[in-house]
Design a protein around this motif. Structure first.
Motif, mmCIF file in Angstrom:
data_model
loop_
_atom_site.group_PDB
_atom_site.id
_atom_site.type_symbol
_atom_site.label_atom_id
_atom_site.label_comp_id
_atom_site.label_asym_id
_atom_site.label_seq_id
_atom_site.Cartn_x
_atom_site.Cartn_y
_atom_site.Cartn_z
ATOM 1 N N ALA A 103 65.539 48.076 52.200
ATOM 2 C CA ALA A 103 66.030 48.912 53.478
ATOM 3 C C ALA A 103 64.705 49.448 54.197
ATOM 4 N N VAL A 104 64.753 49.514 55.525
ATOM 5 C CA VAL A 104 63.662 49.983 56.245
ATOM 6 C C VAL A 104 64.157 51.070 57.006
ATOM 7 N N LYS A 105 63.550 52.339 56.814
ATOM 8 C CA LYS A 105 64.205 53.669 57.544
ATOM 9 C C LYS A 105 62.920 53.983 58.681
ATOM 10 N N VAL A 106 63.276 54.211 59.741
ATOM 11 C CA VAL A 106 62.288 54.905 60.683
ATOM 12 C C VAL A 106 63.119 56.096 61.479
ATOM 13 N N SER A 107 62.053 56.845 62.243
ATOM 14 C CA SER A 107 62.551 58.164 62.663
ATOM 15 C C SER A 107 62.417 57.593 64.300
ATOM 16 N N LEU A 108 63.405 57.854 65.164
ATOM 17 C CA LEU A 108 63.231 57.473 66.540
ATOM 18 C C LEU A 108 63.395 58.585 67.517
ATOM 19 N N LYS A 109 62.815 58.483 68.685
ATOM 20 C CA LYS A 109 63.195 59.567 69.796
ATOM 21 C C LYS A 109 63.921 58.664 70.702
ATOM 22 N N ALA A 110 64.651 59.644 71.662
ATOM 23 C CA ALA A 110 65.446 58.951 72.547
ATOM 24 C C ALA A 110 64.686 58.122 73.435
ATOM 25 N N ASN A 111 65.369 56.735 73.837
ATOM 26 C CA ASN A 111 64.929 55.672 74.526
ATOM 27 C C ASN A 111 63.565 55.099 73.808
ATOM 28 N N GLN A 112 63.329 55.441 72.616
ATOM 29 C CA GLN A 112 62.458 54.668 71.847
ATOM 30 C C GLN A 112 62.656 53.386 71.137
ATOM 31 N N LYS A 113 61.775 52.307 71.133
ATOM 32 C CA LYS A 113 62.250 51.264 70.614
ATOM 33 C C LYS A 113 61.282 50.777 69.497
ATOM 34 N N GLU A 114 61.719 50.222 68.658
ATOM 35 C CA GLU A 114 61.318 49.865 67.253
ATOM 36 C C GLU A 114 61.603 48.550 66.850
ATOM 37 N N THR A 115 60.860 47.768 65.990
ATOM 38 C CA THR A 115 61.144 46.604 65.368
ATOM 39 C C THR A 115 60.763 46.544 63.877
ATOM 40 N N ILE A 116 61.731 46.025 63.132
ATOM 41 C CA ILE A 116 61.624 45.782 61.847
ATOM 42 C C ILE A 116 61.574 44.276 61.454
ATOM 43 N N ASN A 117 60.858 43.927 60.731
ATOM 44 C CA ASN A 117 60.841 42.610 60.271
ATOM 45 C C ASN A 117 61.187 42.109 58.800
ATOM 46 N N PHE A 118 62.144 41.377 58.678
ATOM 47 C CA PHE A 118 62.497 40.943 57.434
ATOM 48 C C PHE A 118 62.465 39.509 57.010
ATOM 49 N N THR A 119 62.137 39.026 55.746
ATOM 50 C CA THR A 119 62.044 37.680 55.556
ATOM 51 C C THR A 119 63.053 37.321 54.278
ATOM 52 N N LEU A 120 63.471 36.450 54.245
ATOM 53 C CA LEU A 120 64.318 35.457 53.273
ATOM 54 C C LEU A 120 63.640 34.085 52.796
ATOM 55 N N SER A 121 63.293 33.994 51.668
ATOM 56 C CA SER A 121 62.608 32.804 51.125
ATOM 57 C C SER A 121 63.342 32.339 49.773
ATOM 58 N N TRP A 122 63.000 31.114 49.500
ATOM 59 C CA TRP A 122 63.567 30.499 48.120
ATOM 60 C C TRP A 122 62.810 29.475 47.765
ATOM 61 N N PHE A 123 62.470 29.182 46.314
ATOM 62 C CA PHE A 123 61.840 28.246 45.874
ATOM 63 C C PHE A 123 62.196 27.477 44.626
ATOM 64 N N ALA A 124 61.954 26.318 44.574
ATOM 65 C CA ALA A 124 62.312 25.698 43.256
ATOM 66 C C ALA A 124 61.305 24.796 42.595
ATOM 67 N N PRO A 125 61.026 24.856 41.640
ATOM 68 C CA PRO A 125 59.690 24.499 40.815
ATOM 69 C C PRO A 125 59.631 22.842 40.762
ATOM 70 N N GLU A 126 58.660 22.423 40.930
ATOM 71 C CA GLU A 126 58.589 20.956 41.061
ATOM 72 C C GLU A 126 59.292 20.294 39.790
ATOM 73 N N VAL A 127 59.958 19.285 40.004
ATOM 74 C CA VAL A 127 60.525 18.238 38.937
ATOM 75 C C VAL A 127 59.627 17.417 38.331
ATOM 76 N N LYS A 128 59.588 17.711 37.015
ATOM 77 C CA LYS A 128 58.662 16.407 36.303
ATOM 78 C C LYS A 128 59.570 16.100 35.134
ATOM 79 N N ILE A 129 60.129 14.704 35.332
ATOM 80 C CA ILE A 129 60.978 14.377 34.304
ATOM 81 C C ILE A 129 60.142 13.429 33.314
ATOM 82 N N ASP A 130 60.118 13.778 31.997
ATOM 83 C CA ASP A 130 59.651 12.819 30.834
ATOM 84 C C ASP A 130 60.458 11.648 30.647
ATOM 85 N N THR A 131 59.984 10.497 31.236
ATOM 86 C CA THR A 131 60.801 9.526 31.238
ATOM 87 C C THR A 131 60.988 8.661 29.714
ATOM 88 N N VAL A 132 60.132 9.079 29.095
ATOM 89 C CA VAL A 132 60.081 8.376 27.663
ATOM 90 C C VAL A 132 61.260 9.162 26.923
#
Length: 890
Positions: free
Chosen positions: A327-356
């Motif tokens: 969560a991101v909390k801000v205090s705003l005055k009347a007619n004030q503009k504010e920008t909040i930036n979020f990100t979502l990311s995911w990651f899988a490890p490299e697949v290394k198969i021992d073929t033997v």
């Protein structure tokens, strides 16, 4: 009556004759989806750039090429979560959403930023109105409610940068929340994300999974029938890095499935907010989705979560998935503009198969690369986030560049919306490994991929913007060519394995005539648009072998190859109007190869065989009004009462590629008019059966597989646009979109009947930019084809996209001015130049072309070619009056 009985008996005989065909799942797929009473017809007046409380069965996919995606839908909900599995995404998530807390010194309010009628399983209030602007891969949502003292907009996007695979395969989504306060207040915005780690599909056993997977064995590999393993134990911890603060969801060891597939075995997911001085960031590592109101008590009271910086168990083993929040909390005055930036990311490890030590049943031994393309550049999720954070503004700007020419055109909003969004398949259907091998999942076929017959219509988007990807798949098809000399139907399977150069595909065999023809047509088109003659030369021996094979498919005393084709859902006679035209287009393409490589023997053969085959096709199939559905090789038993929407496929492709018409012009127009007047006008939304019995007065396709709208778009609508039926063609395109749009299927379009399947051929619309502009190029011949469709006196602007440059055509009918403006050049080392214009006009035969010699025009950014002195030779359309009729109340 006797004639109808004969037709039925004849088609049953054809069915019996085809019963031995290879089992790849077509019969099952052709029986999955059925129209219901409200599938067709309904609302038409949409504000495409601001959809109002729109159905949310799909939304703009956000993610990257080959890395997974998630749909951010018009209701504000996250649906079709495909970060683990793009083929079978999770349809809904109760634990993934945005919410807002507001304290205006009088009341404290909490809203889930989802349209209230779409909320399931939550006691948190939704908002009354959500307005949605979805232009893949960007989405903007405006939230309105009489109880909201602030204006809230969420802008979401991911990266799609043409000809840049690194920047287009990032598993990252950015959200920008824009606040505009109407009064003094404190505001907190939270992003919650459910734990999807370990939510992949796996088989029960792997015995017998080594080897080919077509035929009976395909059922074992049908990932649609696989279940999910028991939920693994996951953890969560406070995350802070490079100006981002949030929660990392993770497992403490790599996920190892029983059978390796191209799913994403993600072991890290991060939700985070950009840390700004005037904003307070708090996190909630783990909470029960079922008890969100109770567990969010601190947020509901004060707009913050109690800070947790210790590692905690996120979801215990074999338990319902929990969720995390920031969560991101801000205090705003009347007619004030504010920008909040979020990100979502995911990651899988490299697949290394021992073929033997690893059993061969657990992976495809001829291509063990199950890793992701981003593994070429990044070792961890932190590396990805640091890179994307550093390049965020550039990535966003570059991802908008391909949209801007479309949005700046004079085309209607519905068309802009349709064109841009049809490219979503590049996220939802493409498999891309570390090596750069690519295949496109067909959709609803158990995981089968490549699907060359559908590729003929599906490829324009990635061929124009990611030529490297297009060639990867084309080259794998070439490398896997059957020893008999034909191109295969598939080159891989999402749950099985994929081909690679020098390897093998797990989907050998699979003969369809148009697989081979389609590969040749695409090869030559790409060569002519890029000028890459080495690409053509390396495949020449394959082309010659394919042509020999296709010729061997001609029965005795017949000059038309006979065999299976893409239309595998309904039986047809041996000589088939669809493939007859494709065969002529193939000969046209073969002739172009001969010209380019100075092989007179090829040119002579192609021209002679074209003349022989064309004459025979007309004699056997032309019934005076349209091309018959088909007949026997000797011309007998012609089904003249069966009207078919695929009869002009070869005509469309040949003319599109600049190789001319394949049939006399009056036959083309008559065939189109019969389709318009009969099958299309008698069907709501023109969403007609492919196969239409004129005697019965209705379609006779299987109930589970009727229109095939993507082929209707290319082989009827766009062929009609070429033939001068501009208004009719645009109406068909618009209504094809409406069928999907009304039900919320814009970003999950089905082939067989309206339904939730991200089928591969949605990008067929990207043929239309060239058709509208009457445009094409032959780099080696230094030829630019140009004959734009212009109606009325309003200024017309069309975008042009080719693999090595983009342009814009600007036409002013009042001033009789026409200008080509070059807006983007990608290959600055190999200069392209044009010495003449070829104009083949809409509504006219290609025999009535104009050639205009021009001073050498070199392709450089911002260069302008003024062709106004030749306006009357270039802009010369012959429009036909509308033939489509509204015989139903839509």
């Amino acid at each position: 009556m006797e004639r109808q009985v004969y037709v039925i008996i004849f088609l049953l005989i054809c069915l019996c004759n085809n019963a031995h065909a290879q089992d790849y799942g077509a019969n099952e797929a052709n029986s999955k989806f059925y129209q219901n009473s409200n599938s067709l017809g309904g609302k038409e007046d949409y504000d495409y750039m601001s959809l109002y409380n729109h159905p949310d069965k799909s939304g703009v996919p956000l993610g990257g090429i080959g890395v997974g995606n998630v749909n951010f839908t018009p209701s504000g909900a996250f649906n079709r979560i495909g970060i683990n599995n793009i083929h079978m995404p999770i349809k809904h998530s109760d634990g993934s959403f945005f919410s807002v807390w507001i304290d205006d010194n009088k009341d404290k309010k909490v809203f889930k930023l989802v349209q209230k009628d779409r909320i399931m399983g939550s006691k948190m209030d939704g908002v009354e109105v959500v307005k949605y602007k979805g232009l893949f891969p960007f989405a903007e949502l405006d939230f309105e409610d009489k109880e909201l003292p602030i204006d809230i907009k969420i802008k979401a996007h991911s990266s799609l940068v043409p000809h840049n695979l690194k920047d287009s395969s990032l598993p990252v989504v950015w959200f920008t929340v824009e606040l505009n306060s109407k009064k003094d207040c404190d505001v907190s915005v939270a992003l919650s994300w459910e734990d999807f780690i370990g939510c992949y599909r796996d088989c029960d056993k792997v015995e017998g999974m080594d080897g080919q997977i077509i035929g009976e064995k395909r059922k074992v590999f049908n990932g649609e029938k696989w279940g999910m393993p028991q939920k693994i134990e996951t953890f969560a911890q406070y995350f802070s890095n490079n100006g981002l603060v949030g929660v990392k969801q993770y497992v403490d060891k790599d996920i190892v499935p029983l059978r390796w597939t191209y799913q994403n075995y993600n072991n890290n997911v991060i939700i985070a907010a950009e840390n700004k001085n005037n904003q307070i960031i708090s996190v909630f590592n783990s909470y029960s989705v079922k008890n969100e109101i109770k567990e969010w008590k601190d947020f509901i009271k004060n707009g913050v979560f109690i800070q947790e910086k210790n590692n905690v168990i996120l979801t215990p083993y074999n338990s319902p998935s929990k969720a995390s929040a920031v969560a991101v909390k801000v205090s705003l005055k009347a007619n004030q503009k504010e920008t909040i930036n979020f990100t979502l990311s995911w990651f899988a490890p490299e697949v290394k198969i021992d073929t033997v030590t690893t059993s061969k049943d657990r992976y495809w031994k001829y291509n063990t690369d199950y890793s992701k393309y981003y593994h070429n550049y990044f070792k961890s999720i932190d590396d990805v986030l640091v890179y994307s954070m550093k390049n965020k503004d550039r990535l966003e700007k570059s991802s908008k560049e391909w949209q801007e020419p479309v949005l700046n055109s004079t085309l209607p909003d519905w068309y802009k919306f349709k064109l841009i969004n049809s490219g979503y398949v590049i996220y939802t259907n493409i498999t891309l490994n570390k090596r750069g091998d690519m295949m496109v999942n067909e959709g609803a076929m158990g995981g089968l991929a490549g699907t060359m017959d559908q590729r003929i219509s599906s490829h324009p988007f990635y061929q124009k913007f990611f030529t490297e990807l297009d060639r990867s798949e084309m080259n794998i098809f070439a490398d896997a060519m059957d020893p008999e000399g034909y191109i295969l139907h598939f080159i891989g399977h999402y749950y099985g394995g994929m081909g690679t150069i020098g390897g093998k595909v797990p989907t050998e065999k699979g003969h369809m005539l148009d697989n081979s023809s389609g590969w040749i047509i695409q090869l030559v088109k790409d060569f002519e648009q890029t000028g890459d003659i080495d690409y053509l030369k390396q495949h020449l021996w394959r082309v010659e072998k394919i042509m020999k094979y296709l010729s061997s498919c001609m029965p005795e005393n017949c000059n038309i190859p006979v065999g299976a084709t893409t239309y595998d859902d309904f039986v047809h006679p041996p000589v088939y109007s669809y493939y007859a035209g494709i065969w002529l287009a193939t000969l046209k393409a073969y002739r172009q190869i001969g010209i380019a490589l100075k092989r007179n023997d090829i040119v002579k053969y192609a021209e002679k065989q074209f003349d022989i085959s064309q004459k025979e096709i007309i004699e056997k199939l032309w019934n005076g009004k349209f091309f018959s559905y088909g007949c026997e090789p000797d011309g007998s038993k012609s089904l003249d009462n069966i009207l078919f929407t695929g009869q002009l496929a070869g005509q469309f492709l040949s003319r599109y590629c600049g190789w001319g018409d394949i049939y006399p012009w009056y036959m083309v127009q008559s065939s189109l008019e019969m389709q318009f007047k009969e099958s299309l006008s008698k069907t709501p939304d023109f969403y007609a059966n492919k196969v239409w019995d004129l005697n019965l007065g209705h379609g006779i396709d299987k109930k589970g597989s009727q229109c095939w709208p993507f082929y209707l778009e290319s082989y009827t609508a766009l062929a009609g646009m070429q033939a001068g039926y501009f208004d009719d063609a645009m109406d068909i395109l618009r209504h094809i979109q409406l069928v999907h749009l009304r039900h919320g299927y814009t970003w999950t379009q089905n082939l067989w009947n309206p339904g939730e399947v991200t089928y591969m051929t949605a990008p067929v619309t990207w043929f239309s930019t060239d058709v509208l502009a009457g445009a094409g190029i032959n780099v080696l011949d230094k030829e630019l084809r140009l004959a734009p469709i212009v109606k009325g006196n309003n200024k017309t602007i069309y975008p042009l996209f080719y693999p090595k440059f983009w342009g814009q055509i600007e036409i002013d009918p009042v001033k009789k001015s026409i200008v080509l403006r070059i807006t983007k050049v990608f290959d600055k080392e190999n200069e392209i130049e044009f010495t003449h214009i070829r104009s083949e006009h809409s509504g006219m035969s290609t025999l009535d072309y104009n050639i205009i010699d021009i001073p050498v025009f070199k392709i450089h950014e911002n260069y302008i070619l003024d062709l106004s002195e030749n306006y009357d030779k270039i802009v010369r359309n012959e429009f036909k009056e509308n033939k489509l009729e509204y015989k139903y109340l839509f």
